[in-house]
Design a protein around this motif. Structure first.
Motif, PDB file in Angstrom:
ATOM      1  N   ALA A   6      -9.184   6.985  -4.227  1.00  0.00           N
ATOM      2  CA  ALA A   6      -7.819   7.268  -3.756  1.00  0.00           C
ATOM      3  C   ALA A   6      -6.869   6.141  -4.168  1.00  0.00           C
ATOM      4  O   ALA A   6      -7.294   4.988  -4.328  1.00  0.00           O
ATOM      5  CB  ALA A   6      -7.809   7.433  -2.242  1.00  0.00           C
ATOM      6  N   GLU A   7      -5.594   6.501  -4.308  1.00  0.00           N
ATOM      7  CA  GLU A   7      -4.584   5.513  -4.720  1.00  0.00           C
ATOM      8  C   GLU A   7      -4.562   4.323  -3.749  1.00  0.00           C
ATOM      9  O   GLU A   7      -4.512   3.159  -4.146  1.00  0.00           O
ATOM     10  CB  GLU A   7      -3.217   6.212  -4.733  1.00  0.00           C
ATOM     11  N   VAL A   8      -4.626   4.622  -2.451  1.00  0.00           N
ATOM     12  CA  VAL A   8      -4.555   3.560  -1.441  1.00  0.00           C
ATOM     13  C   VAL A   8      -5.790   2.650  -1.514  1.00  0.00           C
ATOM     14  O   VAL A   8      -5.700   1.448  -1.232  1.00  0.00           O
ATOM     15  CB  VAL A   8      -4.350   4.157  -0.022  1.00  0.00           C
ATOM     16  N   SER A   9      -6.931   3.192  -1.928  1.00  0.00           N
ATOM     17  CA  SER A   9      -8.149   2.373  -2.031  1.00  0.00           C
ATOM     18  C   SER A   9      -8.009   1.362  -3.165  1.00  0.00           C
ATOM     19  O   SER A   9      -8.418   0.198  -3.039  1.00  0.00           O
ATOM     20  CB  SER A   9      -9.382   3.252  -2.273  1.00  0.00           C
ATOM     21  N   ARG A  10      -7.412   1.830  -4.280  1.00  0.00           N
ATOM     22  CA  ARG A  10      -7.192   0.891  -5.404  1.00  0.00           C
ATOM     23  C   ARG A  10      -6.270  -0.229  -4.963  1.00  0.00           C
ATOM     24  O   ARG A  10      -6.515  -1.407  -5.228  1.00  0.00           O
ATOM     25  CB  ARG A  10      -6.580   1.637  -6.603  1.00  0.00           C
ATOM     26  N   VAL A  58     -11.404   3.127   1.520  1.00  0.00           N
ATOM     27  CA  VAL A  58     -12.159   2.268   0.579  1.00  0.00           C
ATOM     28  C   VAL A  58     -13.645   2.609   0.560  1.00  0.00           C
ATOM     29  O   VAL A  58     -14.312   2.421  -0.459  1.00  0.00           O
ATOM     30  CB  VAL A  58     -11.971   0.746   0.837  1.00  0.00           C
ATOM     31  N   THR A  59     -14.164   3.142   1.673  1.00  0.00           N
ATOM     32  CA  THR A  59     -15.577   3.550   1.660  1.00  0.00           C
ATOM     33  C   THR A  59     -15.737   5.062   1.467  1.00  0.00           C
ATOM     34  O   THR A  59     -16.628   5.496   0.752  1.00  0.00           O
ATOM     35  CB  THR A  59     -16.298   3.107   2.963  1.00  0.00           C
ATOM     36  N   LEU A  92       0.855  -1.189   0.000  1.00  0.00           N
ATOM     37  CA  LEU A  92       0.000   0.000   0.000  1.00  0.00           C
ATOM     38  C   LEU A  92       0.887   1.234   0.000  1.00  0.00           C
ATOM     39  O   LEU A  92       1.871   1.291   0.742  1.00  0.00           O
ATOM     40  CB  LEU A  92      -0.887   0.034   1.258  1.00  0.00           C
ATOM     41  N   PRO A  93       0.536   2.218  -0.801  1.00  0.00           N
ATOM     42  CA  PRO A  93       1.333   3.446  -0.804  1.00  0.00           C
ATOM     43  C   PRO A  93       1.035   4.284   0.435  1.00  0.00           C
ATOM     44  O   PRO A  93      -0.039   4.155   1.038  1.00  0.00           O
ATOM     45  CB  PRO A  93       0.832   4.171  -2.058  1.00  0.00           C
ATOM     46  N   HIS A  94       1.984   5.130   0.794  1.00  0.00           N
ATOM     47  CA  HIS A  94       1.677   6.149   1.794  1.00  0.00           C
ATOM     48  C   HIS A  94       0.707   7.113   1.114  1.00  0.00           C
ATOM     49  O   HIS A  94       0.952   7.560   0.007  1.00  0.00           O
ATOM     50  CB  HIS A  94       2.956   6.883   2.222  1.00  0.00           C
ATOM     51  N   ASP A  95      -0.428   7.387   1.743  1.00  0.00           N
ATOM     52  CA  ASP A  95      -1.439   8.235   1.106  1.00  0.00           C
ATOM     53  C   ASP A  95      -2.110   9.093   2.175  1.00  0.00           C
ATOM     54  O   ASP A  95      -2.686   8.557   3.134  1.00  0.00           O
ATOM     55  CB  ASP A  95      -2.472   7.322   0.411  1.00  0.00           C
ATOM     56  N   PRO A  96      -2.043  10.429   2.021  1.00  0.00           N
ATOM     57  CA  PRO A  96      -2.666  11.302   3.027  1.00  0.00           C
ATOM     58  C   PRO A  96      -4.173  11.070   3.169  1.00  0.00           C
ATOM     59  O   PRO A  96      -4.773  11.466   4.180  1.00  0.00           O
ATOM     60  CB  PRO A  96      -2.379  12.724   2.512  1.00  0.00           C
ATOM     61  N   ALA A  97      -4.785  10.394   2.177  1.00  0.00           N
ATOM     62  CA  ALA A  97      -6.227  10.097   2.272  1.00  0.00           C
ATOM     63  C   ALA A  97      -6.515   9.240   3.503  1.00  0.00           C
ATOM     64  O   ALA A  97      -7.611   9.294   4.073  1.00  0.00           O
ATOM     65  CB  ALA A  97      -6.697   9.365   1.017  1.00  0.00           C
ATOM     66  N   VAL A  98      -5.507   8.434   3.955  1.00  0.00           N
ATOM     67  CA  VAL A  98      -5.757   7.528   5.088  1.00  0.00           C
ATOM     68  C   VAL A  98      -6.036   8.339   6.352  1.00  0.00           C
ATOM     69  O   VAL A  98      -7.085   8.162   6.997  1.00  0.00           O
ATOM     70  CB  VAL A  98      -4.585   6.543   5.308  1.00  0.00           C
ATOM     71  N   SER A  99      -5.124   9.245   6.712  1.00  0.00           N
ATOM     72  CA  SER A  99      -5.358   9.980   7.964  1.00  0.00           C
ATOM     73  C   SER A  99      -6.563  10.912   7.846  1.00  0.00           C
ATOM     74  O   SER A  99      -7.309  11.102   8.818  1.00  0.00           O
ATOM     75  CB  SER A  99      -4.100  10.715   8.434  1.00  0.00           C
TER      76      SER A  99
END
Ligand SMILES: Nc1ncnc2c1ncn2[C@@H]1O[C@H](COP(=O)(O)OP(=O)(O)O)[C@@H](O)[C@H]1O
Ligand SMILES: [Mg+2]
Length: 272
Positions: A232-236, A226-227, A209-216
């Motif tokens: 987002a890149e991390v969701s894919r 994912v929801t 999984l990439p580091h993605d600011p979408a997570v925080s």
């Protein structure tokens, strides 16, 4: 007709903050539409799986351990096909349960696990007896590491203890917060090298999984990308990981998490 028990997957790491809870909540969201899913927050003392499900549980594992509720009564519905067995919040005693107390939790989960296709365990950090028992009781363990040397070292330590307790455990690896596929590959190679050299086995890498600011950003909204941010890149990347896991889990014959945990904690009732 006797239904088979759920196939169980522990999401673990050794080190805290590697992304176990985010990965577990994401997998729960992606697996539930494929089959009823039970999420067990095994960070019993300071769990936070409920935050990522955006629920405020009235009942938790504390009620089960203290004999007020059955495990079934303590479940919290988080979606059409997703239930949570919630942990205590700031209850230090819960991270060091006695064999008898763990046995109570195990037999409660044993009674209800065949209602589910997937059972996901969001593990606590560390390598305590309790944490290792939850991992060893699962059909497979997904070790989440980041490229940090400390996280890789703890991932290896966890793997070593896992193999020491039960050689048949299916060990899988997920590299989180990687900057590139090359970095993820390098992490996988390093862990495989020490695993093969010192343990005679290496975990199979299931993806990265990439580091993605979408997570925080999503965690702060009490959810996961994912929801909340499916584009987002991390969701894919998480959808690819979930598909690979579904195949991996389909190839396993579930042993039954509850009874395996009962064996792991080794409590034997004695009748005078
Ligand atoms: N792929 C990622 N990209 C960016 N930040 C991440 C990623 N994965 C996890 N994080 C951050 O790390 C924090 C800790 O993750 P969490 O799942 O709670 O760790 P753990 O359960 O292993 O202690 C999250 O709140 C999030 O901010
Ligand atoms: Mg966590």
């Amino acid at each position: 007709m006797v239904r088979p028990p759920a196939v169980s997957l522990c999401i673990a790491s050794g080190k805290g903050g590697t992304g176990k809870s985010v990965v577990t909540a994401s997998l729960a969201a992606l697996l539930a539409p494929r089959g009823r899913t039970l999420l067990v927050d095994a960070d019993f003392g300071v769990g936070n799986a409920h935050i990522l499900q955006d629920v405020s549980p009235e009942a938790t594992c504390v009620d089960v351990v203290e004999g007020r509720l059955s495990a079934r009564e303590a479940l919290v519905a988080c979606g059409k096909d997703l239930d949570l067995f919630a942990a205590g919040s700031g209850v230090p005693r819960m991270s060091e349960l006695s064999s008898f107390e763990l046995h109570m939790v195990a037999s409660g989960l044993r009674e209800l696990e065949s209602d589910y296709r997937y059972l996901l365990v969001d593990s606590a950090a560390g390598v305590s007896h309790q944490t290792m028992a939850f991992a060893r009781a699962c059909d497979a363990t997904l070790i989440v590491t980041t490229p940090d040397l400390t996280a890789m070292t703890d991932a290896y330590a966890f793997l070593k203890l896992l193999f020491a307790g039960r050689a048949g455990t299916r060990a899988l690896l997920l590299v989180n917060r990687a900057a590139s596929v090359e970095e993820a590959d390098e992490v996988t190679r390093r862990i495989a090298r020490v695993g093969e050299r010192f343990l005679g086995a290496a975990p199979r890498c299931i993806g990265w999984l990439p580091h993605d600011p979408a997570v925080s950003a999503c965690v702060n909204r009490r959810g996961v990308p994912v929801t909340l941010e499916p584009g987002a890149e991390v969701s894919r990347a998480l959808r690819l990981v979930a598909s690979a896991l579904v195949e991996e889990l389909a190839a396993l014959s579930p042993l039954g998490f509850g009874s395996a945990l009962q064996r792991e904690v080794g409590f034997v009732a004695r009748f005078a």
